[in-house]
Design an enzyme around this catalytic site. Structure first.
Site, PDB file in Angstrom:
ATOM      1  N   GLN A   1       5.991  58.537  28.652  1.00 44.02           N
ATOM      2  CA  GLN A   1       6.744  59.690  29.145  1.00 44.02           C
ATOM      3  C   GLN A   1       7.466  59.383  30.462  1.00 44.02           C
ATOM      4  OE1 GLN A   1       3.485  62.981  28.456  1.00 44.02           O
ATOM      5  NE2 GLN A   1       5.477  63.935  28.732  1.00 44.02           N
ATOM      6  N   HIS A   2       8.475  60.216  30.750  1.00 37.95           N
ATOM      7  CA  HIS A   2       9.123  60.328  32.068  1.00 37.95           C
ATOM      8  C   HIS A   2      10.049  59.179  32.448  1.00 37.95           C
ATOM      9  CE1 HIS A   2       6.188  63.467  32.501  1.00 37.95           C
ATOM     10  NE2 HIS A   2       5.184  62.641  32.673  1.00 37.95           N
TER      11      HIS A   2
ATOM     12  N   ASP B   1       4.158  59.730  24.539  1.00 38.80           N
ATOM     13  CA  ASP B   1       2.894  59.143  24.082  1.00 38.80           C
ATOM     14  C   ASP B   1       1.760  60.153  24.054  1.00 38.80           C
ATOM     15  OD1 ASP B   1       2.857  59.306  26.863  1.00 38.80           O
ATOM     16  OD2 ASP B   1       2.326  57.209  27.181  1.00 38.80           O
TER      17      ASP B   1
END
EC number: 2.7.1.17
Length: 492
Positions: free
Chosen positions: A76-77, A240
């Site tokens: 992520q991110h 994820d």
């Protein structure tokens, strides 16, 4: 056959399963990572593509010609920026990149503070979320910022490479902090502040599709390279944690998943958006509908692995050290913030080992203190996610789940039954399950996430740990001591 791909921090995994979720092939390839003292954590997206090629070729070897659909899970991110020719502009800044902490605080103050962010957008940005990376780029690398024409997360970039389509879905998008988790729409005013109202960033956002939708069919040249059928489709994919939730059957209320990976996360599906204006509980959208209230700590197996290496031991010695020592490590308390921390939000924090005496300063105690420090931080997060409720059972995934003694520690400290999924790669399995759901929906057969996870997610009956009530008081005392040290650090 269905293929799940999980692009993590350390490497990319691939899992081939049949329609009942039984594994037919596995693959793995490692990544490099760029680390700097400033807190930068970056990767070149081309490394992900190279790793995907290797992992997928291993996984599909038994039945490449029978693959129907692919799902992609990604860390992520992370921020991937492309130019007008769809070329990567610079290395991707990752979820654990902390050098954007000043930009994150600037954004929080610009829009009225944490509570106002939560009221307006349903989320509070933390260092590591995608939004502060964009402001950092504008301030630190304007020559790159001006070239941005496409903004993607890691799993979206892999989907783009596979299909040529640029799309996003609500689960992973909710971790950007320029996505309203209540209305499930992009939040233009945040991006307009960053680019000065030019509309450059808003125009660079991917098209939103549903989490049970198909992005498109695999590109012919990719199909030929990977030896996959040209009819193979790619589902929307997701972050994820969202795919890990699906892969552990965490698609209805009452389930808890705890991930012990490079970072640690704990989350539980909810039909309602979380109401935590502090931002400690991330109100992410689930990739199966609903929400996925989640707490992430940035220091987990990386801390334990570093400790093992420092004292000249191996990962196999973790269980031995935990078996040889008592809860509380003889009074040692390890605050494991080797890479800053996200929960609590202390991006510039550093770790510490306190309570050392001549009798407790042993290698086994040191290793236990590291494991306990990681665990106690995560259990603080579990309390926030459950908001006063008690977990009766918890599924544990990630590298730390392989340790039977660590699983027993979790059971003793929480009073919950600790179980492990039969399929270790839950992110890959979740992505493959999403591919099943999306491809069936495309073909007019409405399978649900609940029905498919009921069929495909199984527990490893040999790895279940039951609580031992005699140890609970010791762990409560040790965790209290940990939280006292944490409060002292926070005040300083």
């Amino acid at each position: 056959m269905y293929l799940g791909i999980d692009c993590g921090t350390q490497g990319t995994k691939a899992l081939l399963v049949d329609a009942n979720g039984f594994p037919c092939g596995h693959g793995y390839a490692r990544h490099q990572i760029i680390e700097r003292e400033s807190g930068a954590r970056e990767q070149n997206p081309e490394w992900w593509i190279s790793a995907l090629r290797l992992a997928v070729s291993e996984a599909i070897a038994p039945a490449a010609d029978r693959v129907i659909a692919i799902g992609v899970s990604g860390q992520q991110h992370g921020l991937v920026v492309l130019d007008e020719n769809h070329q990567v502009i610079r290395p991707a800044k990752l979820w654990n990149d902390t050098e954007t902490s000043a930009q994150n605080e600037e954004l929080i103050q610009q829009f009225g503070g944490r509570s106002e962010w939560f009221r307006r957008f349903g989320i509070v940005p933390l260092t590591g979320y995608t939004v502060s990376k964009l402001l950092w780029l504008k301030q630190k690398e304007p020559q790159h910022f001006t070239r941005i024409r496409h903004i993607l997360l890691p799993h979206e970039y892999l989907n783009f490479w596979l299909t040529g389509e640029v799309c996003a879905e609500p689960g992973d998008a909710s971790g950007t902090a320029f996505f309203n988790v209540n209305t499930r729409t992009w939040q233009r005013e945040i991006l307009d502040f960053i680019d000065g109202g030019t509309g450059q960033l808003f125009a660079a956002l991917p098209r939103l599709i549903g989490s049970d939708d198909v992005v498109g069919r695999i590109r012919p040249e990719v199909a030929a390279e990977l030896k996959l059928p040209s009819t193979t489709v790619v589902s929307s994919g997701g972050g994820d944690n969202m795919m890990g939730a699906i892969g552990t059957g965490n698609v209805r209320e009452g389930n808890v998943t705890l991930s012990l990976g490079t970072s640690s996360t704990v989350y539980s599906f909810s039909e309602r958006a979380p109401r935590d204006p502090t931002g400690n509980v991330a109100p992410f959208c689930s990739s199966s509908g609903g929400w996925l209230p989640l707490v992430c700590t940035m220091n987990a197996t990386n801390v334990v692995t570093a400790t093992v290496a420092l004292i000249g031991k191996t990962l196999a010695d973790i269980d031995t050290a935990l078996d040889l020592t008592e809860p509380g490590a003889g009074g040692l308390t390890f605050l494991p913030f080797l890479n800053g921390e996200r929960t609590p939000d202390m991006p510039n924090a550093r770790g510490s080992l306190v309570g050392i005496s001549t009798t407790n300063y042993t290698k086994p105690n040191f290793l236990r203190a590291a494991v306990e420090g990681v665990t106690f931080g995560l259990l603080n997060g579990l309390d926030l996610v459950l908001a006063g409720k008690r977990a009766e059972s918890i599924q544990v995934i990630g590298g730390g789940a392989r340790s039977s003694a660590w699983r027993q520690l979790l059971a003793d400290a929480t009073g919950a039954q600790i179980s492990v999924p039969a399929e270790e790669e839950s992110g890959c399995l979740g992505a493959a399950i999403q591919a099943m759901v999306a491809s069936s929906r495309m073909n007019g057969i409405a399978q649900t996430f609940q029905s498919v996870t009921d069929r495909c997610v199984r527990i490893d009956g040999h790895s279940t740990s039951e609580r031992r009530a005699t140890f609970r008081a010791q762990y409560d005392l040790s965790r209290h001591r940990y939280n006292e040290r944490l409060r002292e650090l926070y005040r300083s």
